[in-house]
Write a protein that holds these residues in place. Structure first.
Motif, PDB file in Angstrom:
ATOM      1  N   LYS A 196       0.729  -1.220  -0.169  1.00 53.06           N
ATOM      2  CA  LYS A 196      -0.065   0.027  -0.076  1.00 53.06           C
ATOM      3  C   LYS A 196       0.827   1.103   0.062  1.00 53.06           C
ATOM      4  CE  LYS A 196      -0.678   0.229   5.057  1.00 53.06           C
ATOM      5  NZ  LYS A 196      -1.485   0.084   6.265  1.00 53.06           N
ATOM      6  N   GLY A 197       2.374   1.178  -0.012  1.00 51.38           N
ATOM      7  CA  GLY A 197       3.124   2.260  -0.222  1.00 51.38           C
ATOM      8  C   GLY A 197       3.257   3.112   1.046  1.00 51.38           C
ATOM      9  N   ASP A 198       3.272   2.555   2.183  1.00 49.44           N
ATOM     10  CA  ASP A 198       3.174   3.191   3.537  1.00 49.44           C
ATOM     11  C   ASP A 198       4.941   3.495   3.547  1.00 49.44           C
ATOM     12  OD1 ASP A 198       3.326   4.072   5.945  1.00 49.44           O
ATOM     13  OD2 ASP A 198       2.509   2.181   6.828  1.00 49.44           O
ATOM     14  N   ASP A 199       5.174   4.703   3.683  1.00 54.35           N
ATOM     15  CA  ASP A 199       6.431   5.311   3.898  1.00 54.35           C
ATOM     16  C   ASP A 199       6.377   6.152   5.214  1.00 54.35           C
ATOM     17  OD1 ASP A 199       6.326   8.040   1.695  1.00 54.35           O
ATOM     18  OD2 ASP A 199       4.772   7.505   3.215  1.00 54.35           O
ATOM     19  N   SER A 200       5.564   5.743   6.220  1.00 51.67           N
ATOM     20  CA  SER A 200       5.690   6.860   7.459  1.00 51.67           C
ATOM     21  C   SER A 200       6.682   6.242   8.313  1.00 51.67           C
ATOM     22  CB  SER A 200       3.988   6.678   8.213  1.00 51.67           C
ATOM     23  OG  SER A 200       3.865   4.986   8.467  1.00 51.67           O
ATOM     24  N   GLY A 201       7.244   5.064   8.151  1.00 53.22           N
ATOM     25  CA  GLY A 201       8.287   4.727   9.112  1.00 53.22           C
ATOM     26  C   GLY A 201       7.807   4.205  10.431  1.00 53.22           C
ATOM     27  N   SER A 202       8.847   3.867  11.271  1.00 50.47           N
ATOM     28  CA  SER A 202       8.418   3.221  12.550  1.00 50.47           C
ATOM     29  C   SER A 202       8.104   4.582  13.511  1.00 50.47           C
ATOM     30  CB  SER A 202       9.485   2.633  13.295  1.00 50.47           C
ATOM     31  OG  SER A 202       9.321   2.168  14.604  1.00 50.47           O
ATOM     32  N   TRP A 203       7.208   4.435  14.292  1.00 48.48           N
ATOM     33  CA  TRP A 203       6.852   5.565  15.318  1.00 48.48           C
ATOM     34  C   TRP A 203       7.547   5.364  16.661  1.00 48.48           C
ATOM     35  CZ3 TRP A 203       4.913   3.403  20.004  1.00 48.48           C
ATOM     36  CH2 TRP A 203       4.587   2.309  19.952  1.00 48.48           C
ATOM     37  N   GLY A 204       8.276   4.193  16.778  1.00 46.24           N
ATOM     38  CA  GLY A 204       8.927   3.904  18.059  1.00 46.24           C
ATOM     39  C   GLY A 204      10.256   4.584  18.217  1.00 46.24           C
ATOM     40  N   ASN A 205      10.885   5.333  17.503  1.00 45.06           N
ATOM     41  CA  ASN A 205      12.020   6.219  17.665  1.00 45.06           C
ATOM     42  C   ASN A 205      12.026   7.318  18.524  1.00 45.06           C
ATOM     43  OD1 ASN A 205      13.650   3.867  16.465  1.00 45.06           O
ATOM     44  ND2 ASN A 205      13.415   4.633  14.466  1.00 45.06           N
ATOM     45  N   GLN A 206      13.017   7.639  19.139  1.00 42.42           N
ATOM     46  CA  GLN A 206      12.988   9.090  19.731  1.00 42.42           C
ATOM     47  C   GLN A 206      11.868   9.401  20.435  1.00 42.42           C
ATOM     48  OE1 GLN A 206      15.196  11.591  20.471  1.00 42.42           O
ATOM     49  NE2 GLN A 206      16.988  10.365  19.886  1.00 42.42           N
ATOM     50  N   MET A 207      11.199   8.742  21.369  1.00 40.82           N
ATOM     51  CA  MET A 207       9.696   8.742  21.975  1.00 40.82           C
ATOM     52  C   MET A 207       9.917   9.827  22.965  1.00 40.82           C
ATOM     53  SD  MET A 207       9.605   6.696  24.518  1.00 40.82           S
ATOM     54  CE  MET A 207       7.913   6.468  24.669  1.00 40.82           C
ATOM     55  N   ARG A 208      10.683   9.828  24.010  1.00 42.11           N
ATOM     56  CA  ARG A 208      10.684  10.569  25.161  1.00 42.11           C
ATOM     57  C   ARG A 208      12.059  11.248  25.813  1.00 42.11           C
ATOM     58  NH1 ARG A 208       8.057   7.377  29.273  1.00 42.11           N
ATOM     59  NH2 ARG A 208       6.345   7.492  28.128  1.00 42.11           N
ATOM     60  N   SER A 209      11.777  12.441  26.278  1.00 38.49           N
ATOM     61  CA  SER A 209      12.962  13.140  26.747  1.00 38.49           C
ATOM     62  C   SER A 209      12.747  13.502  28.051  1.00 38.49           C
ATOM     63  CB  SER A 209      13.258  14.447  26.156  1.00 38.49           C
ATOM     64  OG  SER A 209      13.888  14.360  24.621  1.00 38.49           O
ATOM     65  N   TYR A 210      13.958  13.234  28.977  1.00 38.08           N
ATOM     66  CA  TYR A 210      13.898  13.438  30.279  1.00 38.08           C
ATOM     67  C   TYR A 210      15.006  14.484  30.651  1.00 38.08           C
ATOM     68  CZ  TYR A 210      11.900   8.655  30.234  1.00 38.08           C
ATOM     69  OH  TYR A 210      11.093   7.690  30.113  1.00 38.08           O
ATOM     70  N   VAL A 211      14.625  15.760  31.049  1.00 34.42           N
ATOM     71  CA  VAL A 211      15.546  16.909  31.169  1.00 34.42           C
ATOM     72  C   VAL A 211      15.628  17.268  32.682  1.00 34.42           C
ATOM     73  CG1 VAL A 211      16.160  19.203  30.431  1.00 34.42           C
ATOM     74  CG2 VAL A 211      15.104  17.637  28.871  1.00 34.42           C
ATOM     75  N   LEU A 212      16.806  17.161  33.270  1.00 35.38           N
ATOM     76  CA  LEU A 212      16.895  17.332  34.639  1.00 35.38           C
ATOM     77  C   LEU A 212      17.655  18.784  34.705  1.00 35.38           C
ATOM     78  CD1 LEU A 212      18.018  13.997  36.078  1.00 35.38           C
ATOM     79  CD2 LEU A 212      15.736  15.000  35.444  1.00 35.38           C
ATOM     80  N   ASN A 213      18.298  19.201  33.532  1.00 33.08           N
ATOM     81  CA  ASN A 213      19.331  20.495  33.696  1.00 33.08           C
ATOM     82  C   ASN A 213      19.262  20.970  32.346  1.00 33.08           C
ATOM     83  OD1 ASN A 213      21.941  21.881  33.454  1.00 33.08           O
ATOM     84  ND2 ASN A 213      21.409  21.939  35.538  1.00 33.08           N
ATOM     85  N   PRO A 214      18.827  22.352  32.013  1.00 38.38           N
ATOM     86  CA  PRO A 214      18.916  23.268  32.925  1.00 38.38           C
ATOM     87  C   PRO A 214      17.518  23.635  33.548  1.00 38.38           C
ATOM     88  CG  PRO A 214      18.736  24.223  30.799  1.00 38.38           C
ATOM     89  CD  PRO A 214      18.951  22.741  30.631  1.00 38.38           C
TER      90      PRO A 214
END
Length: 379
Positions: free
Chosen positions: A317-335
């Motif tokens: 079906k020509g799906d080129d959306s790619g995986s949704w799993g990569n780079q899913m969350r950021s945890y920032v403690l500083n600054p």
């Protein structure tokens, strides 16, 4: 602040509750409970211990699910009664009682919204394996010792999440890093819908903080990967010929290389055709570790087969959306202090609570986001 229109809110709750009951198919759930109750009462049930444990576990979870649904209806009825009591007190001129009762009703409304939202999210878990238990593997990625430490923080986060919900969780294998943290770990979560719920955690997690391992106090970015697999069942029919397996045994070890087992009980399995490697060292015997490792390998082969089927469909079906799993969350403690889901934009300003297992809002938003994507793809 505008007064809450409690009758309208109750009407909205009832509408959502009816939809949840319909999707949950309460009649089918009651039939399941009756069938499992009959099986559990069989005189020869415990002749097969594994089957008996499976039956009693399924019965307990089905009863719990049915009870949650029935209690939700009763709670909405009780809320409506509270509102009527507040109105009656007001009509009788008892302003203090009316105000107190109304405040209680508004608190219960907030609690009910959250509980009903959780039930509603459960109805979105309709994937092929969503009802299964889960195997969660956390791996340190880029970032050196900080990444290993971050991976261990995520492992604790998921263990605390399971504990908060009363789910049984066990760490099946841990590979410790030399200085601190872990290279990888695999844990099993024994609860219905654990796979469907936790599968939205799959992908790359990113941590930004002042490194406790940097004597110059510099800010460090590190990464850890999370893989979530469904636990295999007998109906999956995943046969692995002995010739396709290489079995290595070794001694279990703890942090710093300290031996925690004086025999070669740990097992590493290599699936030769695919190159998939799994290991288990947390059971007491070599046979138990081999059986546990085999379950993990079967789960990975099951998902691999599903991904291959999906890739074929996507190609058609020509799906080129790619995986949704990569780079899913950021945890920032500083600054600054923030945890943000990069897919749903959901964020909180208290990383400590997240690392302590308070991730339900992230799971819910992830499940809703995924369902929206699936619907868009279907259309």
């Amino acid at each position: 602040m505008a007064a809450v229109d409690l009758p309208a809110e109750i009407s909205s709750l009832r509408s959502t509750y009816r939809a949840v009951r319909e999707v949950s198919d309460v009649d089918a759930l009651k039939a399941t409970v009756a069938k499992l109750t009959e099986q559990a009462s069989a005189s020869d049930l415990w002749d097969d211990v594994d089957n008996a444990q499976a039956v009693t576990s399924k019965l307990s979870h089905a009863q719990s699910e049915l009870e949650r649904l029935e209690k939700m209806g009763a709670r909405i009825d009780d809320l409506e009664t509270l509102v009527e009591m507040a109105d009656e007190a007001a009509n009788e001129g008892d302003a203090a009682t009316a105000a107190e009762t109304r405040e209680e009703a508004e608190r219960e409304l907030v609690s009910l919204r959250k509980a009903l939202s959780e039930l509603e999210v459960r109805t979105l878990l309709s994937g092929e394996y969503d009802q299964r238990e889960a195997l969660v593997t956390i791996r340190a990625e880029a970032g050196g010792v900080d990444a290993a430490d971050f991976a261990e923080m995520l492992l604790r986060m998921y263990l605390r999440w399971a504990e908060r919900h009363g789910h049984k969780a066990e760490v099946m294998d841990t590979s410790y890093a030399e200085e601190a943290g872990i290279k990888s770990a695999t844990m099993a979560v024994h609860a219905p819908y654990a796979y469907g719920t936790l599968s939205v955690e799959q992908g790359t997690h990113r941590l930004v903080r002042i490194s406790p391992f940097d004597n110059q106090g510099r800010r460090q970015t590190s990464f850890a990967g999370v893989e979530v697999l469904p636990v295999t069942e007998e109906t999956d029919h995943i046969e692995i010929p002995e010739n396709d397996l290489r079995v290595d045994v070794f001694r279990s070890s703890g942090p710093g290389g300290q031996s925690v087992n004086t025999t070669d009980s740990a097992v590493r399995l290599t699936h030769i055709p695919t190159g998939i490697v799994v290991s288990c060292q947390n059971e007491k015997s070599q046979l138990q570790n081999k059986a546990a490792a085999l379950r993990v390998l079967q789960a990975r082969l099951l998902v691999k087969a599903r991904e291959e089927r999906q890739a074929e469909l996507d190609a058609l079906k020509g799906d080129d959306s790619g995986s949704w799993g990569n780079q899913m969350r950021s945890y920032v403690l500083n600054p600054y202090q923030m945890v943000k889901d990069l897919r749903t934009e959901h964020e909180v300003g208290n990383p400590a609570s997240v690392f302590d297992g308070e991730i339900d809002d992230f799971l819910e938003s992830g499940i809703r986001w995924r369902r929206q994507r699936e619907r868009a793809s279907e259309n």
